[in-house]
Design an enzyme around this catalytic site. Structure first.
Site, PDB file in Angstrom:
ATOM      1  N   HIS A  43       0.869  -1.183   0.000  1.00 38.73           N
ATOM      2  CA  HIS A  43       0.000   0.000   0.000  1.00 38.73           C
ATOM      3  C   HIS A  43       0.907   1.234   0.000  1.00 38.73           C
ATOM      4  O   HIS A  43       1.134   1.845   1.048  1.00 38.73           O
ATOM      5  CB  HIS A  43      -0.893  -0.038   1.247  1.00 38.73           C
ATOM      6  CG  HIS A  43      -2.028   0.927   1.232  1.00 38.73           C
ATOM      7  ND1 HIS A  43      -3.272   0.617   1.702  1.00 38.73           N
ATOM      8  CD2 HIS A  43      -2.113   2.202   0.815  1.00 38.73           C
ATOM      9  CE1 HIS A  43      -4.074   1.669   1.581  1.00 38.73           C
ATOM     10  NE2 HIS A  43      -3.387   2.649   1.038  1.00 38.73           N
ATOM     11  N   GLU A  70      -2.529  -1.661  -3.284  1.00 43.98           N
ATOM     12  CA  GLU A  70      -3.676  -0.901  -2.772  1.00 43.98           C
ATOM     13  C   GLU A  70      -3.354   0.583  -2.777  1.00 43.98           C
ATOM     14  O   GLU A  70      -2.197   0.958  -2.576  1.00 43.98           O
ATOM     15  CB  GLU A  70      -3.915  -1.213  -1.305  1.00 43.98           C
ATOM     16  CG  GLU A  70      -4.226  -2.616  -0.946  1.00 43.98           C
ATOM     17  CD  GLU A  70      -4.250  -2.778   0.588  1.00 43.98           C
ATOM     18  OE1 GLU A  70      -4.740  -3.811   1.016  1.00 43.98           O
ATOM     19  OE2 GLU A  70      -3.776  -1.894   1.329  1.00 43.98           O
ATOM     20  N   HIS A 190      -8.482  -5.857   6.950  1.00 48.36           N
ATOM     21  CA  HIS A 190      -8.243  -4.855   7.983  1.00 48.36           C
ATOM     22  C   HIS A 190      -8.576  -5.400   9.357  1.00 48.36           C
ATOM     23  O   HIS A 190      -9.691  -5.851   9.599  1.00 48.36           O
ATOM     24  CB  HIS A 190      -9.016  -3.548   7.751  1.00 48.36           C
ATOM     25  CG  HIS A 190      -8.135  -2.359   8.033  1.00 48.36           C
ATOM     26  ND1 HIS A 190      -7.784  -1.999   9.297  1.00 48.36           N
ATOM     27  CD2 HIS A 190      -7.471  -1.511   7.205  1.00 48.36           C
ATOM     28  CE1 HIS A 190      -6.963  -0.967   9.234  1.00 48.36           C
ATOM     29  NE2 HIS A 190      -6.736  -0.650   7.988  1.00 48.36           N
TER      30      HIS A 190
HETATM   31  N1  PXP Z   1      -6.895  -3.656   3.409  1.00 45.80           N
HETATM   32  C1  PXP Z   1      -6.614  -2.352   3.267  1.00 45.80           C
HETATM   33  C2  PXP Z   1      -7.356  -1.572   2.248  1.00 45.80           C
HETATM   34  C3  PXP Z   1      -5.630  -1.728   4.052  1.00 45.80           C
HETATM   35  O1  PXP Z   1      -5.360  -0.418   3.919  1.00 45.80           O
HETATM   36  C4  PXP Z   1      -4.927  -2.513   5.003  1.00 45.80           C
HETATM   37  C5  PXP Z   1      -3.844  -1.874   5.825  1.00 45.80           C
HETATM   38  O2  PXP Z   1      -2.853  -1.353   4.997  1.00 45.80           O
HETATM   39  C6  PXP Z   1      -5.251  -3.876   5.115  1.00 45.80           C
HETATM   40  C7  PXP Z   1      -6.242  -4.412   4.314  1.00 45.80           C
HETATM   41  C8  PXP Z   1      -4.565  -4.764   6.099  1.00 45.80           C
HETATM   42  O3  PXP Z   1      -4.956  -4.387   7.382  1.00 45.80           O
HETATM   43  P1  PXP Z   1      -4.155  -4.914   8.652  1.00 45.80           P
HETATM   44  O4  PXP Z   1      -2.776  -4.338   8.561  1.00 45.80           O
HETATM   45  O5  PXP Z   1      -4.938  -4.400   9.814  1.00 45.80           O
HETATM   46  O6  PXP Z   1      -4.136  -6.413   8.569  1.00 45.80           O
END
Ligand code: PXP
Length: 237
Positions: A43, A70, A190
């Site tokens: 990301h 992302e 997330h």
């Molecule tokens: N999905 C998105 C869109 C995110 O921004 C993130 C964090 O960068 C994640 C998934 C992964 O989340 P986590 O780090 O809490 O597992």
């Protein structure tokens, strides 16, 4: 089986802390894949505080599994993704100053903006996933803009899981039913961890991929990356 895509932003944060190249991001991604993960997620944010834009090119070249990029589709992001051509792009409406993604797209009010981007990425054979809150109208909106998938924002699920898991999962089950009916694939991500993941996957049933970073890397401090990834894969079987 639901595929595990490991978000390696935290590895990049650790590397950047010393301004050098240790831990090496590509080597860590390759190891994560050799431990069984089926994908790598990055990301890159505009301030490049963790993954840098240049990392995306190197990762695409040197890892032999799906790369998911992302981010918020500003001009720099669009150029990056169109050049790197990852297997999947996940569009996230996060503003520059947020610590982490905290809500999904309004796929109805952003119809033409998102629809144009989906067309552009499809012309480069890139699968497009749209990050949304678990709302049926947003899911239907994503289908209308011709997205291949949505990523359901699981932050609210994780937050409520401890106090009331059946209430926490409710909207996600409804979304999974509708996604199946209207033929759009589902990812999720997330705040997922080894504690809340199994119930989420078993209840929703049709999740293609979860992207997990923060908890997985944090848990690895105690149990190591290999063993932690294997534990996640066991949950996802
Ligand atoms: N999905 C998105 C869109 C995110 O921004 C993130 C964090 O960068 C994640 C998934 C992964 O989340 P986590 O780090 O809490 O597992």
């Amino acid at each position: 089986m639901t595929r595990l895509s490991v978000n390696i932003n935290k590895i990049a944060t650790l590397r950047n802390a010393r301004g050098e190249d240790f831990p090496n991001l590509v080597k860590t991604a390759q190891d994560i894949i050799s431990f069984g993960a089926q994908g790598i997620t990055i990301h890159p944010r505009p301030d490049q505080r963790h993954v840098k834009y240049s990392d995306a090119y190197e990762l695409k070249e040197k890892i032999n599994t799906e790369l998911n990029i992302e981010g918020n589709p500003n001009k720099k992001f669009l150029d990056l993704v169109n050049e790197v051509k990852p297997a999947q792009v996940t569009l996230v409406p996060d503003s520059d100053d947020v610590i982490t993604s905290n809500s999904g797209w309004d796929t109805i009010n952003n119809f033409s903006f998102l629809n144009d981007i989906v067309k552009e990425f499809h012309s480069n054979s890139i699968r497009v996933s749209i990050f949304i809150d678990p709302e049926i109208n947003m899911l239907k909106g994503a289908k209308k803009i011709n997205a291949d998938r949505v990523e359901l924002f699981t932050g609210p699920y994780a937050k409520e899981y401890n106090s009331n898991k059946s209430s926490a999962i409710n909207k996600y089950i409804q979304c999974a039913k509708v996604a199946d009916e209207i033929s759009i694939d589902l990812n999720a991500g997330h705040d997922l961890n080894q504690y809340n993941l199994k119930f989420f996957i078993q209840s929703t049933k049709i999740i293609k991929e979860v992207s997990i970073g923060h908890a997985l890397i944090s848990e690895s401090l105690y149990t190591g990356l290999e063993s932690t990834i294997k534990s996640y894969l066991d949950i996802l079987k």
